[in-house]
Design a protein around this motif. Structure first.
Motif, PDB file in Angstrom:
ATOM      1  N   ARG A   1       3.411   3.189  -4.112  1.00  0.00           N
ATOM      2  CA  ARG A   1       2.769   1.743  -3.322  1.00  0.00           C
ATOM      3  C   ARG A   1       3.051   2.177  -2.049  1.00  0.00           C
ATOM      4  N   HIS A   2       1.849   2.875  -1.541  1.00  0.00           N
ATOM      5  CA  HIS A   2       1.719   2.189   0.374  1.00  0.00           C
ATOM      6  C   HIS A   2       2.783   1.754   1.031  1.00  0.00           C
ATOM      7  N   ASN A   3       2.948   0.587   0.748  1.00  0.00           N
ATOM      8  CA  ASN A   3       3.773  -0.764   1.267  1.00  0.00           C
ATOM      9  C   ASN A   3       5.290  -1.002   0.690  1.00  0.00           C
ATOM     10  N   ALA A   4       5.997  -0.037  -0.480  1.00  0.00           N
ATOM     11  CA  ALA A   4       7.271  -0.251  -1.429  1.00  0.00           C
ATOM     12  C   ALA A   4       8.454  -0.158   0.233  1.00  0.00           C
ATOM     13  N   THR A   5       8.236   0.661   1.456  1.00  0.00           N
ATOM     14  CA  THR A   5       9.825   0.024   2.594  1.00  0.00           C
ATOM     15  C   THR A   5       9.238  -0.569   3.076  1.00  0.00           C
ATOM     16  N   SER A   6       8.540  -1.624   2.679  1.00  0.00           N
ATOM     17  CA  SER A   6       7.786  -2.648   4.259  1.00  0.00           C
ATOM     18  C   SER A   6       9.570  -3.999   3.719  1.00  0.00           C
TER      19      SER A   6
ATOM     20  N   TYR B   1      15.914  -1.943   7.838  1.00  0.00           N
ATOM     21  CA  TYR B   1      14.714  -0.804   9.125  1.00  0.00           C
ATOM     22  C   TYR B   1      12.805  -1.565   8.180  1.00  0.00           C
ATOM     23  N   LYS B   2      13.316  -2.407   7.893  1.00  0.00           N
ATOM     24  CA  LYS B   2      11.924  -3.270   7.536  1.00  0.00           C
ATOM     25  C   LYS B   2      10.845  -2.876   9.181  1.00  0.00           C
ATOM     26  N   GLY B   3      11.187  -3.166   9.789  1.00  0.00           N
ATOM     27  CA  GLY B   3      10.295  -3.470  11.714  1.00  0.00           C
ATOM     28  C   GLY B   3       9.573  -1.904  11.569  1.00  0.00           C
ATOM     29  N   LEU B   4      10.469  -1.752  11.453  1.00  0.00           N
ATOM     30  CA  LEU B   4      10.226  -0.392  12.010  1.00  0.00           C
ATOM     31  C   LEU B   4       9.602   0.463  10.571  1.00  0.00           C
ATOM     32  N   PHE B   5       9.452   0.702   9.311  1.00  0.00           N
ATOM     33  CA  PHE B   5       8.676   1.389   8.671  1.00  0.00           C
ATOM     34  C   PHE B   5       7.357   0.385   8.710  1.00  0.00           C
ATOM     35  N   ASN B   6       7.377  -0.809   9.253  1.00  0.00           N
ATOM     36  CA  ASN B   6       6.493  -1.805   8.990  1.00  0.00           C
ATOM     37  C   ASN B   6       5.283  -1.114   9.839  1.00  0.00           C
TER      38      ASN B   6
ATOM     39  N   VAL C   1       8.661   8.788   7.166  1.00  0.00           N
ATOM     40  CA  VAL C   1      10.192   9.298   8.345  1.00  0.00           C
ATOM     41  C   VAL C   1       9.674   7.942   9.364  1.00  0.00           C
ATOM     42  N   ILE C   2      11.217   7.426   9.347  1.00  0.00           N
ATOM     43  CA  ILE C   2      11.009   6.559  10.964  1.00  0.00           C
ATOM     44  C   ILE C   2      12.128   7.603  11.961  1.00  0.00           C
TER      45      ILE C   2
END
Length: 252
Positions: free
Chosen positions: A160-165, A170-175, A191-192
């Motif tokens: 899912r493209h937004n699975a890292t949210s 690091y929710k903010g960095l991934f978003n 990558v962040i």
């Protein structure tokens, strides 16, 4: 002076009023494999017989012509069959229907109009993301290499493209960054850059440092070592033959 100003303004607004427009209301759509999706497109034009076109633009690619529709005719590009890509022209509208969605259908789709002006006018585009039918959660790895004193955190292998949210640290960095897929791959990578030495990176079903998680196979290492040894022997044989030939040639 005031009279000329009103004439100029009247001419300007008259031109704007008759300007052709393409309206694509959806900027972003997500769908799942094997489903059908509809991308909206509506044209505003005074032309009695306008043409509507659809184009597909993949990441780092150029727009590819999909199909054309108008009141009296229609046509699809050879690589975009009507069984999969279809549209019906009605009331200056031609929504694009894409059947049996696959991951490779992910792209930005542009609707274009040829109306009163003898040129194509494009809409803003609709980005379509097709996710894999099977769901995989991201695995996180802290990379040892640093960039500008920032530690890299890699998320990989998720569907899912937004699975890292939902990452706890690091929710903010991934978003604020985007996940990408390598061509013909159904899974995402992201990558962040972190400022805290990546201490919150290792989170998820599979975590750890890349160097400790990516271990080599013993059999592969043995084969590689054998091949290297054979190459060394082969090179030594060539050098020996050259030296013997030179010695023989000099002795004559």
């Amino acid at each position: 002076m005031e009279r000329w100003l009103w004439i100029i303004l009247a001419a300007f607004f008259s031109e704007c009023k008759g300007e052709d427009k393409v309206i694509q209301t959806e900027g972003f759509i997500t769908a799942t494999q094997e489903n059908t999706v509809t991308l909206e497109c509506r044209a505003e034009t005074t032309h009695p017989y306008p043409y509507l076109f659809w184009y597909k633009q993949e990441l780092n690619g150029f727009p590819k012509y999909i199909l054309r529709r108008d009141r009296n005719s229609e046509g699809n590009a050879p690589e975009f069959s009507e069984d999969k890509f279809d549209a019906e022209f009605k009331d200056n509208s031609a929504p694009l229907r894409i059947h049996n969605l696959q991951v490779s259908d992910s792209a930005v789709y542009y609707c274009a109009l040829r109306g009163t002006a003898d040129k194509l006018i494009f809409g803003r585009g609709t980005q379509l993301i097709v996710d894999s039918e099977n769901e995989y959660q991201p695995s996180y790895y802290k990379l040892e290499e640093k960039v500008d004193d920032k530690t890299l955190c890699l998320a990989t292998g998720f569907s899912r493209h937004n699975a890292t949210s939902t990452h706890e640290g690091y929710k903010g960095l991934f978003n604020s960054s985007s996940a990408i897929r390598i061509k013909d791959d159904s899974l995402y990578n992201q990558v962040i850059f972190t400022d805290d030495d990546g201490k919150n990176c290792e989170h998820g079903p599979s975590v750890g440092d890349c160097e400790t998680n990516l271990k080599g196979d013993e059999m592969v290492n043995l084969v590689s070592l054998t091949v290297t040894g054979l190459r060394v022997i082969f090179i030594k044989t060539i050098i020996f033959n050259i030296l013997m030939t030179l010695r023989l040639w000099l002795s004559q």
